[in-house]
Design a protein around this motif. Structure first.
Motif, mmCIF file in Angstrom:
data_model
loop_
_atom_site.group_PDB
_atom_site.id
_atom_site.type_symbol
_atom_site.label_atom_id
_atom_site.label_comp_id
_atom_site.label_asym_id
_atom_site.label_seq_id
_atom_site.Cartn_x
_atom_site.Cartn_y
_atom_site.Cartn_z
ATOM 1 N N TYR A 16 49.778 41.589 17.899
ATOM 2 C CA TYR A 16 49.336 41.860 19.260
ATOM 3 C C TYR A 16 47.832 42.122 19.264
ATOM 4 C CZ TYR A 16 48.941 46.800 17.980
ATOM 5 O OH TYR A 16 48.578 47.977 17.378
ATOM 6 N N THR A 17 47.238 41.898 20.435
ATOM 7 C CA THR A 17 45.845 42.264 20.686
ATOM 8 C C THR A 17 45.815 43.076 21.969
ATOM 9 O OG1 THR A 17 45.021 40.244 19.637
ATOM 10 C CG2 THR A 17 43.512 41.422 21.103
ATOM 11 N N ALA A 18 45.290 44.276 21.899
ATOM 12 C CA ALA A 18 45.228 45.172 23.053
ATOM 13 C C ALA A 18 43.770 45.451 23.392
ATOM 14 C CB ALA A 18 45.960 46.478 22.767
ATOM 15 N N VAL A 19 43.464 45.445 24.686
ATOM 16 C CA VAL A 19 42.105 45.660 25.167
ATOM 17 C C VAL A 19 42.149 46.692 26.291
ATOM 18 C CG1 VAL A 19 40.122 44.616 26.321
ATOM 19 C CG2 VAL A 19 41.339 43.348 24.550
ATOM 20 N N GLY A 20 41.231 47.647 26.233
ATOM 21 C CA GLY A 20 41.040 48.592 27.324
ATOM 22 C C GLY A 20 39.641 48.453 27.881
ATOM 23 N N LEU A 21 39.494 48.495 29.200
ATOM 24 C CA LEU A 21 38.171 48.319 29.801
ATOM 25 C C LEU A 21 38.057 49.136 31.078
ATOM 26 C CD1 LEU A 21 38.986 46.249 32.259
ATOM 27 C CD2 LEU A 21 38.713 44.508 30.513
ATOM 28 N N VAL A 22 36.803 49.391 31.463
ATOM 29 C CA VAL A 22 36.514 50.122 32.701
ATOM 30 C C VAL A 22 35.477 49.334 33.486
ATOM 31 C CG1 VAL A 22 37.065 52.391 31.768
ATOM 32 C CG2 VAL A 22 34.751 51.493 31.527
ATOM 33 N N PRO A 23 35.527 49.386 34.819
ATOM 34 C CA PRO A 23 34.531 48.670 35.624
ATOM 35 C C PRO A 23 33.180 49.381 35.578
ATOM 36 C CG PRO A 23 36.024 49.909 37.038
ATOM 37 C CD PRO A 23 36.560 50.047 35.651
ATOM 38 N N GLU A 24 32.133 48.581 35.630
ATOM 39 C CA GLU A 24 30.779 49.122 35.676
ATOM 40 C C GLU A 24 30.181 48.895 37.059
ATOM 41 O OE1 GLU A 24 29.011 47.119 32.222
ATOM 42 O OE2 GLU A 24 29.085 49.062 31.219
ATOM 43 N N ASP A 25 29.075 49.546 37.316
ATOM 44 C CA ASP A 25 28.478 49.491 38.646
ATOM 45 C C ASP A 25 27.933 48.114 38.999
ATOM 46 O OD1 ASP A 25 29.071 52.157 38.942
ATOM 47 O OD2 ASP A 25 27.116 52.840 38.188
ATOM 48 N N ASP A 26 27.599 47.303 37.996
ATOM 49 C CA ASP A 26 27.025 45.984 38.271
ATOM 50 C C ASP A 26 28.088 44.906 38.454
ATOM 51 O OD1 ASP A 26 27.976 45.856 35.731
ATOM 52 O OD2 ASP A 26 26.103 45.192 34.791
ATOM 53 N N GLY A 27 29.364 45.304 38.564
ATOM 54 C CA GLY A 27 30.425 44.332 38.780
ATOM 55 C C GLY A 27 31.025 43.775 37.505
ATOM 56 N N ARG A 28 30.544 44.206 36.364
ATOM 57 C CA ARG A 28 31.102 43.751 35.094
ATOM 58 C C ARG A 28 32.105 44.789 34.584
ATOM 59 N NH1 ARG A 28 26.077 42.438 31.331
ATOM 60 N NH2 ARG A 28 27.574 41.103 30.244
ATOM 61 N N TRP A 29 32.782 44.444 33.485
ATOM 62 C CA TRP A 29 33.729 45.361 32.855
ATOM 63 C C TRP A 29 33.294 45.611 31.420
ATOM 64 C CZ3 TRP A 29 35.190 41.790 36.403
ATOM 65 C CH2 TRP A 29 35.938 42.264 37.494
ATOM 66 N N ARG A 30 33.333 46.859 31.073
ATOM 67 C CA ARG A 30 32.931 47.240 29.717
ATOM 68 C C ARG A 30 34.188 47.501 28.888
ATOM 69 N NH1 ARG A 30 32.073 52.327 27.810
ATOM 70 N NH2 ARG A 30 32.027 53.097 29.965
ATOM 71 N N ILE A 31 34.285 46.774 27.787
ATOM 72 C CA ILE A 31 35.434 46.922 26.898
ATOM 73 C C ILE A 31 35.242 48.183 26.066
ATOM 74 C CG2 ILE A 31 36.698 45.894 24.967
ATOM 75 C CD1 ILE A 31 36.034 43.163 26.093
ATOM 76 N N THR A 32 36.163 49.121 26.236
ATOM 77 C CA THR A 32 36.069 50.406 25.534
ATOM 78 C C THR A 32 37.048 50.512 24.376
ATOM 79 O OG1 THR A 32 37.657 51.379 27.080
ATOM 80 C CG2 THR A 32 35.324 51.546 27.647
ATOM 81 N N THR A 33 38.102 49.713 24.427
ATOM 82 C CA THR A 33 39.140 49.794 23.395
ATOM 83 C C THR A 33 39.532 48.393 22.977
ATOM 84 O OG1 THR A 33 40.016 51.810 24.401
ATOM 85 C CG2 THR A 33 41.434 50.674 22.827
ATOM 86 N N ARG A 34 39.653 48.180 21.699
ATOM 87 C CA ARG A 34 40.170 46.924 21.165
ATOM 88 C C ARG A 34 40.979 47.246 19.920
ATOM 89 N NH1 ARG A 34 35.277 43.419 18.719
ATOM 90 N NH2 ARG A 34 37.083 42.430 17.756
ATOM 91 N N GLU A 35 42.172 46.692 19.864
ATOM 92 C CA GLU A 35 43.035 46.996 18.725
ATOM 93 C C GLU A 35 43.955 45.813 18.470
ATOM 94 O OE1 GLU A 35 44.824 50.944 18.444
ATOM 95 O OE2 GLU A 35 46.756 49.976 18.025
ATOM 96 N N THR A 36 44.098 45.456 17.231
ATOM 97 C CA THR A 36 45.042 44.421 16.818
ATOM 98 C C THR A 36 45.962 45.002 15.758
ATOM 99 O OG1 THR A 36 43.536 43.592 15.120
ATOM 100 C CG2 THR A 36 43.418 42.552 17.302
#
Length: 504
Positions: A16-36
């Motif tokens: 599996y590949t798991a990704v966690g992200l949060v939205p940023e003010d400029d409309g992009r998403w910042r990946i905060t978590t990645r795990e395989t």
């Protein structure tokens, strides 16, 4: 306000590949978590806690090879009837019951509306495969927000965040990485066609040959899309995925095909702390973004149909709010009137209930008195129906008695067992002692064969004597005996001509 982290998970085989992200003010998403990792080992403790927290958006990327898709037309129906028709179409197409399939669908709008037909794009997946997929991550915790295959993830992401999409009538969206190669043809109304692209059989050994094969399949997909009943106009081929491979494919398509191709740079959507883009994170990251939003296709149970368009949803919401504000005064006044009517009705009902209870108690007492009287009369009537016919018994006794026998005493009484008895005292007389004895013996024999009487043991007294009578001697046998009355002597007595109590 702290921004909510959304998570996306994609499985490939037992990994599996798991990704966690949060939205940023400029409309992009910042990946905060990645795990395989492997499903056997499961996620780390931090990831498990984060996904399991209440309200965390969680999107799952379903293997597209387990999902079927189709574009078909139905007669114009209401939404509930159309949903039943879509499920029925799937069952008929696959030859299995409706309950075996999880279905999601969305209605497409033609440029020129058809008043008689409705175009529907649908996804459907065997429920057992979907359940097996969910079972793999059952121990992770959390509430799944969305389950969709890879091509739907890519399509919905482009519809919401693709650059230049508003200027296109239709597009061919191509995704190429070392692990995934597929495309989907769509327009603003919905998805029209999906196709697998050839994998790199040389594993990078002949990159140019692989790119040429990809370009050929992309060009063929445009031809196949035009052969559908929908016949979309495709203005652009949009390529994304592994940056180098996607850029080379765009260059070849622009050189050899008539439809313009462009690169969709995903770095404009996502940022990573390390600054390096990992292509294996693309689809789970997109699933996380979609899980935090609403609308669109979803194979999660209970969300099978696409939602209404945003404009229509806003209009319906505005109409509902306006209607609610209009109805508030009416509902308030109506509620007061209804409350007073109900109070009056309840008071009257309470009075009627008390009156009914009093009448019920009176009826109960009358019934009990009548029942007691009826029981007494039944008992008397039953006792009167059977009584011993003592007159008949005595007449029967007389018929059994020879002429030589004369009773000196005859009494009716009860024996020691409480049953009735006849106590006899008499004598049998004759000129000859033999005749007197013979008459007594005949009397005993008659009693023994009587259906009504039965001798009780031996005679209590039995004396043979002689007495002088006239000019000679007369012989006699004196006796005293007890006879029982057989039970068969209880005979029915006719009902009295007048009833004991007249019935009303």
């Amino acid at each position: 306000m702290r921004k909510k982290t959304a998570y996306g998970i994609q499985t490939r085989g037992d990994r599996y590949t798991a990704v966690g992200l949060v939205p940023e003010d400029d409309g992009r998403w910042r990946i905060t978590t990645r795990e395989t990792g492997t499903h056997a080992a499961g996620p780390g403790l931090d990831l498990r806690r984060a996904i399991g927290s209440k309200g965390t958006p969680l999107g799952l990327v379903l293997n597209r090879k387990t999902v079927r898709n189709a574009l078909t037309s139905f007669p114009r129906l209401k939404r509930k009837e159309l949903d039943k028709a879509v499920h029925g179409w799937v069952a008929r197409e696959e030859g299995t019951p409706v309950a075996d399939w999880q279905v999601a669908w969305t209605e497409l709008q033609r440029p020129e509306p058809d008043p008689e037909n409705t175009d529907v794009f649908l996804l459907y997946c065997p429920k057992w495969e979907l359940q097996a997929f969910q079972q793999r991550i059952a121990g992770w915790g959390g509430q799944i927000s969305r389950i969709i295959p890879e091509f739907t993830v890519l399509d919905q992401m482009y519809r919401q965040y693709g650059s230049g999409r508003h200027d296109l009538q239709g597009w061919n969206l191509v995704y190429v990485t070392a692990q995934e190669q597929f495309l989907c043809v769509a327009n603003h109304e919905g998805m029209i066609l999906t196709r697998e692209l050839p994998a790199d059989l040389n594993e990078g050994g002949n990159r140019q040959e692989h790119i040429e094969r990809l370009a050929t399949e992309v060009d063929r997909s445009l031809f196949f899309a035009r052969q559908t009943e929908y016949n979309p106009r495709i203005d652009r081929v949009v390529v994304c995925g592994e940056a180098g491979l996607a850029a080379d494919l765009v260059a070849l398509l622009n050189r050899d095909t008539s439809v313009p191709a462009e690169l969709w740079d995903l770095n404009t959507l996502f940022t990573m702390p390390e600054g390096e883009w990992d292509e294996t994170l693309i689809l789970p990251a997109m699933a996380a973004v979609l899980a935090s939003g609403k609308g669109g296709l979803n194979l999660q149970a209970g969300t099978g149909t696409g939602l209404l368009p945003p404009v229509l949803r806003r209009r319906l919401a505005l109409a509902a709010v306006t209607a609610a504000w209009t109805l508030v005064p009416l509902l308030t006044v109506g509620g007061l009137v209804t409350s007073r009517i109900q109070d009056h009705y309840l008071d009257a009902a309470q009075v009627r209930m008390q009156e009914a209870l009093v009448r019920a108690e009176e009826a109960k007492q009358v019934y009990q008195a009548e029942k007691l009287l009826e029981d007494k009369e039944n008992h008397i009537r039953q006792a009167a129906r059977f009584q011993r016919d003592y007159a008949g018994v005595l007449l029967h006794l007389a018929s059994l008695t020879p002429d030589e026998i004369v009773f000196k005493d005859l009494r009716l009484g009860d024996g020691t067992d409480g049953e009735p008895r006849i106590y006899l005292t008499g004598e049998s007389t004759s000129n000859l002692v033999e005749d007197a004895q013979q008459a007594f013996i005949a009397f005993q024999g008659a009693l023994g064969g009587s259906p009504l009487l039965t001798p009780e043991g031996e005679p209590r007294k039995l004396v043979i004597s002689a007495e002088r009578q006239g000019g000679g001697m007369r012989k006699k046998v004196e006796f005293s005996m007890e006879c029982g009355i057989r039970q068969g002597t209880a005979v029915p007595v006719e009902e009295p001509a007048v009833a004991l109590r007249e019935e009303n």
